[in-house]
Scaffold this motif. Structure first.
Motif, mmCIF file in Angstrom:
data_model
loop_
_atom_site.group_PDB
_atom_site.id
_atom_site.type_symbol
_atom_site.label_atom_id
_atom_site.label_comp_id
_atom_site.label_asym_id
_atom_site.label_seq_id
_atom_site.Cartn_x
_atom_site.Cartn_y
_atom_site.Cartn_z
ATOM 1 N N LEU A 1 -27.718 -14.758 -80.500
ATOM 2 C CA LEU A 1 -29.000 -14.350 -79.936
ATOM 3 C C LEU A 1 -29.566 -13.195 -80.745
ATOM 4 O O LEU A 1 -28.826 -12.323 -81.182
ATOM 5 C CB LEU A 1 -28.822 -13.866 -78.493
ATOM 6 N N THR A 2 -30.876 -13.179 -80.897
ATOM 7 C CA THR A 2 -31.523 -12.021 -81.507
ATOM 8 C C THR A 2 -31.628 -10.932 -80.444
ATOM 9 O O THR A 2 -31.494 -11.198 -79.242
ATOM 10 C CB THR A 2 -32.937 -12.358 -82.014
ATOM 11 N N ASP A 3 -31.894 -9.705 -80.881
ATOM 12 C CA ASP A 3 -32.083 -8.604 -79.926
ATOM 13 C C ASP A 3 -33.224 -8.913 -78.956
ATOM 14 O O ASP A 3 -33.148 -8.583 -77.775
ATOM 15 C CB ASP A 3 -32.385 -7.291 -80.671
ATOM 16 N N ALA B 1 -23.921 -8.861 -76.302
ATOM 17 C CA ALA B 1 -24.571 -7.657 -75.760
ATOM 18 C C ALA B 1 -24.681 -7.717 -74.234
ATOM 19 O O ALA B 1 -25.679 -7.311 -73.656
ATOM 20 C CB ALA B 1 -25.946 -7.458 -76.404
ATOM 21 N N GLY B 2 -23.653 -8.277 -73.587
ATOM 22 C CA GLY B 2 -23.632 -8.337 -72.137
ATOM 23 C C GLY B 2 -24.414 -9.484 -71.525
ATOM 24 O O GLY B 2 -24.446 -9.641 -70.314
ATOM 25 N N ASP C 1 -34.022 -17.009 -80.216
ATOM 26 C CA ASP C 1 -34.906 -15.855 -80.347
ATOM 27 C C ASP C 1 -35.941 -15.907 -79.229
ATOM 28 O O ASP C 1 -36.110 -16.922 -78.560
ATOM 29 C CB ASP C 1 -35.598 -15.910 -81.727
ATOM 30 N N PHE C 2 -36.619 -14.797 -79.041
ATOM 31 C CA PHE C 2 -37.763 -14.771 -78.128
ATOM 32 C C PHE C 2 -38.944 -14.281 -78.934
ATOM 33 O O PHE C 2 -38.895 -13.217 -79.548
ATOM 34 C CB PHE C 2 -37.513 -13.845 -76.927
ATOM 35 N N GLU C 3 -39.999 -15.078 -78.975
ATOM 36 C CA GLU C 3 -41.171 -14.728 -79.773
ATOM 37 C C GLU C 3 -42.397 -14.661 -78.889
ATOM 38 O O GLU C 3 -42.586 -15.496 -78.005
ATOM 39 C CB GLU C 3 -41.376 -15.763 -80.887
ATOM 40 N N LYS D 1 -48.948 -17.480 -77.064
ATOM 41 C CA LYS D 1 -47.821 -17.952 -76.254
ATOM 42 C C LYS D 1 -46.620 -17.036 -76.410
ATOM 43 O O LYS D 1 -46.518 -16.259 -77.355
ATOM 44 C CB LYS D 1 -47.446 -19.390 -76.630
ATOM 45 N N ALA D 2 -45.715 -17.160 -75.461
ATOM 46 C CA ALA D 2 -44.454 -16.436 -75.503
ATOM 47 C C ALA D 2 -43.366 -17.378 -75.054
ATOM 48 O O ALA D 2 -43.561 -18.168 -74.133
ATOM 49 C CB ALA D 2 -44.505 -15.212 -74.592
ATOM 50 N N GLY D 3 -42.234 -17.325 -75.718
ATOM 51 C CA GLY D 3 -41.148 -18.195 -75.291
ATOM 52 C C GLY D 3 -39.945 -18.093 -76.188
ATOM 53 O O GLY D 3 -39.980 -17.451 -77.246
ATOM 54 N N PHE D 4 -38.875 -18.738 -75.746
ATOM 55 C CA PHE D 4 -37.652 -18.775 -76.535
ATOM 56 C C PHE D 4 -37.806 -19.795 -77.649
ATOM 57 O O PHE D 4 -38.417 -20.847 -77.455
ATOM 58 C CB PHE D 4 -36.452 -19.126 -75.651
#
Length: 126
Positions: free
Chosen positions: A8-10, A62-63, A82-84, A89-92
């Motif tokens: 996973l990205t941060d 990271a938990g 990632d989440f962009e 738009k916003a999404g994984f």
């Protein structure tokens, strides 16, 4: 070193944590899978779960807990989630080394199975 099932990205970690905190019901993590869909053949699925499903591959970073459906692991090996967020738009998103193509509208993707030896090594080191 063996390839990881998924990383996973941060930004993805941060967004999953926000979703867990904002949820009005208990959420322990996310479950990722693939389904047959669209003109390219497959689509990613994402759901929020309150308990692990037996047999799922488990990734903790990271938990944050991500569970991968067993039938999807073969197609997701080495994927970066990632989440962009853009103005529209916003999404994984999924950066997947097993993706061989996608449809023009972005609704579905073509995926090839990962190498079984690489999958076995990733599961052994998880």
């Amino acid at each position: 070193m063996a390839m990881k099932i998924m990383t996973l990205t941060d930004a993805a970690v941060e967004r999953i944590n926000e979703i867990i905190e904002d949820s009005n019901k208990p959420v322990t993590g996310v479950r990722v899978g693939v389904k047959n869909a669209g003109c390219a053949g497959m689509a990613y699925t994402l759901s929020y779960i309150d308990a692990p499903v037996a047999g799922d591959d488990h990734v903790e970073q990271a938990g944050v807990h991500v569970y991968v459906e067993p039938k999807a692991t073969l197609f997701l090996l080495g994927t970066v989630m990632d989440f962009e967020e853009t103005d529209l738009k916003a999404g994984f998103t999924f950066k997947n080394p097993n993706q061989t193509g996608e449809c023009g509208c972005g609704e579905s993707v073509q995926l090839k199975p990962a190498d079984l030896k690489a999958l076995a090594e990733a599961r052994a080191s998880a």
